[in-house]
Enzyme design. Structure first.
Site, PDB file in Angstrom:
ATOM      1  N   TYR A  61       0.827  -1.207   0.000  1.00  0.00           N
ATOM      2  CA  TYR A  61       0.000   0.000   0.000  1.00  0.00           C
ATOM      3  C   TYR A  61       0.868   1.268   0.000  1.00  0.00           C
ATOM      4  CZ  TYR A  61      -2.583   4.004   1.395  1.00  0.00           C
ATOM      5  OH  TYR A  61      -3.072   5.281   1.402  1.00  0.00           O
ATOM      6  N   GLY A  68      -4.881   6.079  -0.464  1.00  0.00           N
ATOM      7  CA  GLY A  68      -6.242   6.196   0.043  1.00  0.00           C
ATOM      8  C   GLY A  68      -7.199   5.336  -0.757  1.00  0.00           C
ATOM      9  N   ARG A 288     -13.527  31.975  45.942  1.00  0.00           N
ATOM     10  CA  ARG A 288     -13.613  30.785  46.796  1.00  0.00           C
ATOM     11  C   ARG A 288     -13.330  29.497  45.997  1.00  0.00           C
ATOM     12  NH1 ARG A 288     -19.081  29.054  49.496  1.00  0.00           N
ATOM     13  NH2 ARG A 288     -19.648  31.170  48.887  1.00  0.00           N
ATOM     14  N   ASN A 420     -13.021   7.258   1.629  1.00  0.00           N
ATOM     15  CA  ASN A 420     -12.066   6.347   2.265  1.00  0.00           C
ATOM     16  C   ASN A 420     -11.823   6.855   3.680  1.00  0.00           C
ATOM     17  OD1 ASN A 420      -9.865   4.402   2.607  1.00  0.00           O
ATOM     18  ND2 ASN A 420      -8.522   6.181   2.426  1.00  0.00           N
ATOM     19  N   GLN A 421     -11.555   8.151   3.807  1.00  0.00           N
ATOM     20  CA  GLN A 421     -11.396   8.767   5.126  1.00  0.00           C
ATOM     21  C   GLN A 421     -12.792   9.193   5.591  1.00  0.00           C
ATOM     22  OE1 GLN A 421      -8.366  11.832   5.141  1.00  0.00           O
ATOM     23  NE2 GLN A 421      -7.054  10.711   3.734  1.00  0.00           N
TER      24      GLN A 421
END
Lengths: 510, 86
Positions: A61, A68, A288, A420-421
Site C-alpha cells: 500500500y 487512500g 472561593r 475512504n477517510q
C-alpha cells in the site's frame, strides 16, 4: 564557550517526552540520531525490507499502489520514486496563517521521534536530515489549515517532506528562504525520497502532536499565573484566605485542586500572616472556587501529558514495517482521536480560566465586592476618570471569545477523500482552537495583572501577600499606575511580552 | 604511531566537516577559540564523532572537549577495547 554548548538529545528507539519536544521546539536542545550500530542496522533492515518486497513484485500500500481510496490502482515498480514525490506535491494545498518557527520545529521533532522508533521503513539518512533541519533551525514553512487529522496531518506534513526534498520555503532565523538554498547553505543535499518515505513522513499525527506539546507547556504556565492572580485578588479585595485551608482541599482530593490551593497558600503566605480584618465570611465563587477552576486545568493538563507522551511513542504511520516478522501491517494508527480529545479537554479548561480571571477583574472593580476599593479602581481624586471600566469590558470580550472557541472539534468528523477517510479526528482543529484560546486567555491574564496591581497600589502593598507584592514590584518597572484616564493597550502588550519572556514572577509550576 | 594515525583521521574529519585548512588542525589547536567552531558546529562534530566511535557521546563529554588533542584522546580510548578484543 564551553559553558554555552547546547544540550542535545539522542533520538532512537526510545521516544522523547513532550517536554523534550518543547525544548527542541524552542531551540533549547537539539536532536542527534543514536549512533548505536545495532540500531542503525535495524533502520537499514526496515528500508531493505520495503525494497525487497518491491523487487519481489508484492503489492505494498502506498508504495506500489495509489493512495487512500486509490489503493486498487497498481503503480509500476519503475514509478515508485515518482509516486512518493507526487504524494508530497499534490498535498501542497495547505492554507491559512503560517505556523511560526517554534511550531514548525515541534512538528518536525514529533515526526522524527515517531519515525526513529524503527517501524516505518525509512533510511537513517532521512532521519539524519531531519536532525540537521532542527539543529540548523531550517524550519519548513507550514500553513496551519488543511488537515482533517486522520490519515494523519497529511497536508501540513507534506511541507516537512517538501523541505527535505529542497522544495517550497523554509524559515531560517526569522527569514524566508527557498528550501533548496537553505539546505545548500549548510552543506545538506536535498533528499531523494526512497519508496515509502514520503508516506512515512506524512502519514501521522505529528502536526497536532507537536503543537499539542507547545499548548500543554503554555497551559501549565498560564495555570500558575492564574493562581498568582487569584491570590492577588484575594489580597486586594480583603478576601477570606481560609477558603484555601489545606483541610478543605484534602477532603476533595483531585490532585490539581490540591496543587492549585497550595500555590495560592504559598502566594498568600497562608498561616503566617496576621488576619487583615474586614474580611467576609464567604467570598464569591470567583475567589472561593479558584483552586477548583484551576484544578480542572491542572488535571486536564495531566491527562493531556499522558496522551501526548503515548502519542509520541506511537508508530503512527501506515503501513507499519515489522522487521522482526518480515511483514508489513496495514492499519489506521494515523487516527488522531486521542490528541483531539485531550486538547479539546485542555482548551475548555483554559477557556474557563479566562472566564474566572474576567470575573475576578469585575469583583475588584465593584466596591460592594472589592472591600470598598474605589469604583473601577479609579485613583483617588480623579473624579472625571473611569479607570478600569474599559479594561473590564476588554477582559469580558476576550473571555467570551475564548469560551465560544471551546466547542469540541473532535465531534465534527466528516467523510472525505472519496469516502475512504470517512471517520476522521479533526485533532488539528483542536490544537488550533487551543492555541487561539491560550492567546486570548493570556491576554485576559495580562488585563487582570494590570487591574490587580492597580488595586495593590490602592490597597497598599504592605497589606498584601508576597506574590502580590512581587507582581506589583515587577509590573511597576514596566508600567505606571493609572492616575488619570489613558490608553492601556500598550500596557497589555507590555505585560504579555514580559510574561512570554519569563520575566513576570508568577511562581513555578510545581 | 596510533596517536598520529588518529590525529590524521580527526584532522580529515574536522577539515571536511567545517571546511578548515588541515594545517590549522594541530593537536594543540583549541576547537572554539582557534578553529572558531560555534555551538551548532559542536553538535555536528558530535554526530561525526559518534560515527567514528560507534557510540553515544554524552553532553558532559562534549563539554570536556577543548582541543583537537582531547578529541584524539576520546577516539583513541573508544577504539582501544575493540582492538584488544580483536
Amino acid at each position: 564557550m564551553n559553558a554555552s554548548l547546547p544540550r542535545f538529545l539522542t533520538v532512537g528507539r526510545q521516544p522523547l517526552s513532550w517536554a523534550q519536544v518543547v525544548d527542541i521546539a524552542y531551540g533549547r536542545a537539539h536532536p542527534v540520531l543514536d549512533p548505536d550500530p545495532a540500531y542503525r542496522e535495524l533502520l537499514d533492515a526496515g528500508a531493505q525490507l520495503v525494497a525487497q518486497r518491491i523487487d519481489a513484485g508484492d503489492t505494498i500500500y502506498g508504495v506500489t499502489t495509489g493512495f487512500g481510496d486509490s489503493w486498487s490502482t497498481s503503480v509500476d515498480p519503475t514509478l515508485v520514486h515518482a509516486l512518493q514525490q507526487n504524494l508530497v506535491r499534490y498535498h501542497g494545498c495547505g492554507v491559512g496563517p503560517w505556523l511560526d518557527e517554534s511550531a514548525s520545529a515541534a512538528i518536525v521533532a514529533s515526526r522524527l521521534v515517531s519515525l526513529a522508533r524503527g517501524w516505518s521503513g525509512v533510511r537513517p539518512e532521512l532521519l539524519e536530515a531531519m536532525c540537521m533541519l532542527l539543529r540548523h533551525r531550517i524550519l519548513p514553512r507550514i500553513p496551519s489549515r488543511g488537515s482533517v487529522g486522520a490519515s494523519g496531518d497529511l497536508t501540513p506534513l507534506s511541507y516537512v517532506a517538501a523541505a527535505l526534498m529542497g522544495e517550497r520555503d523554509v524559515m531560517v532565523g526569522g527569514k524566508l528562504q527557498s528550501a533548496h538554498q537553505a539546505l545548500c547553505d549548510v552543506g545538506l543535499q536535498p533528499v531523494t525520497l526512497a519508496p515509502k518515505e514520503a508516506l512515512a513522513l506524512m502519514n501521522g499525527t505529528s502536526a497536532m502532536t507537536g503543537l499539542g506539546c507547545l499548548m500543554l507547556d503554555r497551559a501549565r504556565r498560564l495555570a500558575r499565573w492564574g493562581a498568582a492572580l487569584s491570590a492577588t485578588f484575594i489580597d486586594v479585595t480583603l478576601g477570606n484566605p481560609a477558603h484555601v485551608h489545606p483541610r478543605i482541599h484534602e477532603l476533595k482530593p483531585h490532585p490539581g485542586q490540591g496543587r492549585s490551593a497550595a500555590w495560592i497558600r504559598e502566594d498568600l503566605d497562608f498561616g503566617r500572616r496576621a488576619p487583615t480584618g474586614g474580611m467576609r465570611l464567604q467570598d464569591r465563587y470567583a475567589l472561593r472556587c479558584a483552586p477548583h477552576v484551576l484544578g480542572v486545568l491542572v488535571d486536564a493538563s495531566d491527562f493531556a501529558e499522558r496522551v501526548l507522551d503515548i502519542e509520541l511513542e506511537s508508530v503512527d504511520d501506515n503501513p507499519i514495517v515489522d522487521v522482526e516478522a518480515g511483514v508489513l501491517h496495514c492499519g489506521g494508527n494515523f487516527y488522531g482521536g486521542h490528541i483531539a480529545m485531550a486538547i479539546d479537554t485542555l482548551k475548555t479548561a483554559v477557556a474557563n480560566l479566562a472566564g474566572l480571571l474576567d470575573r475576578q477583574v469585575v469583583l475588584a472593580c465593584v466596591p460592594h465586592t472589592s472591600g470598598d476599593l474605589p469604583p473601577n479602581l479609579v485613583f483617588p481624586g480623579a473624579v472625571a476618570s473611569h479607570g478600569f471600566k474599559g479594561m473590564q469590558i476588554t477582559a469580558s470580550a476576550l473571555a467570551a471569545e475564548a469560551l465560544k472557541l471551546s466547542m469540541p472539534a473532535s465531534v465534527f468528523s466528516r467523510s472525505t477523500e472519496s469516502h475512504n477517510q470517512d471517520v476522521v479526528s479533526m485533532g488539528m482543529h483542536s490544537v488550533l482552537d487551543c492555541r487561539q484560546i491560550l492567546e486570548l486567555a493570556e491576554t485576559v491574564a495580562a488585563v487582570a495583572t494590570l487591574a490587580a496591581c492597580q488595586a495593590v497600589d490602592l490597597r497598599g502593598p504592605d497589606r498584601c501577600g508576597p506574590r502580590a507584592q512581587q507582581l506589583h514590584r515587577s509590573l511597576r518597572d514596566w508600567v505606571e499606575v493609572v492616575m488619570l484616564d489613558r490608553a492601556m493597550d500598550l500596557d497589555i502588550e507590555t505585560v504579555l511580552t514580559h510574561y512570554r519572556a519569563g520575566d513576570l514572577p508568577t511562581g513555578a509550576y510545581t | 604511531v596510533k596517536q598520529v594515525e588518529i590525529h590524521a583521521a580527526v584532522r580529515e574529519m574536522l577539515a571536511e566537516t567545517f571546511e578548515l585548512d588541515p594545517d590549522r588542525i594541530t593537536l594543540e589547536a583549541r576547537l572554539y577559540e582557534d578553529l572558531e567552531l560555534d555551538s551548532i558546529d559542536a553538535l555536528d562534530m558530535v554526530v561525526k564523532l559518534q560515527e567514528f566511535i560507534h557510540r553515544r557521546v554524552a553532553e558532559e563529554e562534549l563539554r570536556g572537549l577543548r582541543t583537537v588533542e582531547d578529541v584524539v584522546q576520546m577516539v583513541r580510548a573508544a577504539r582501544q577495547p575493540n582492538e584488544e578484543a580483536g
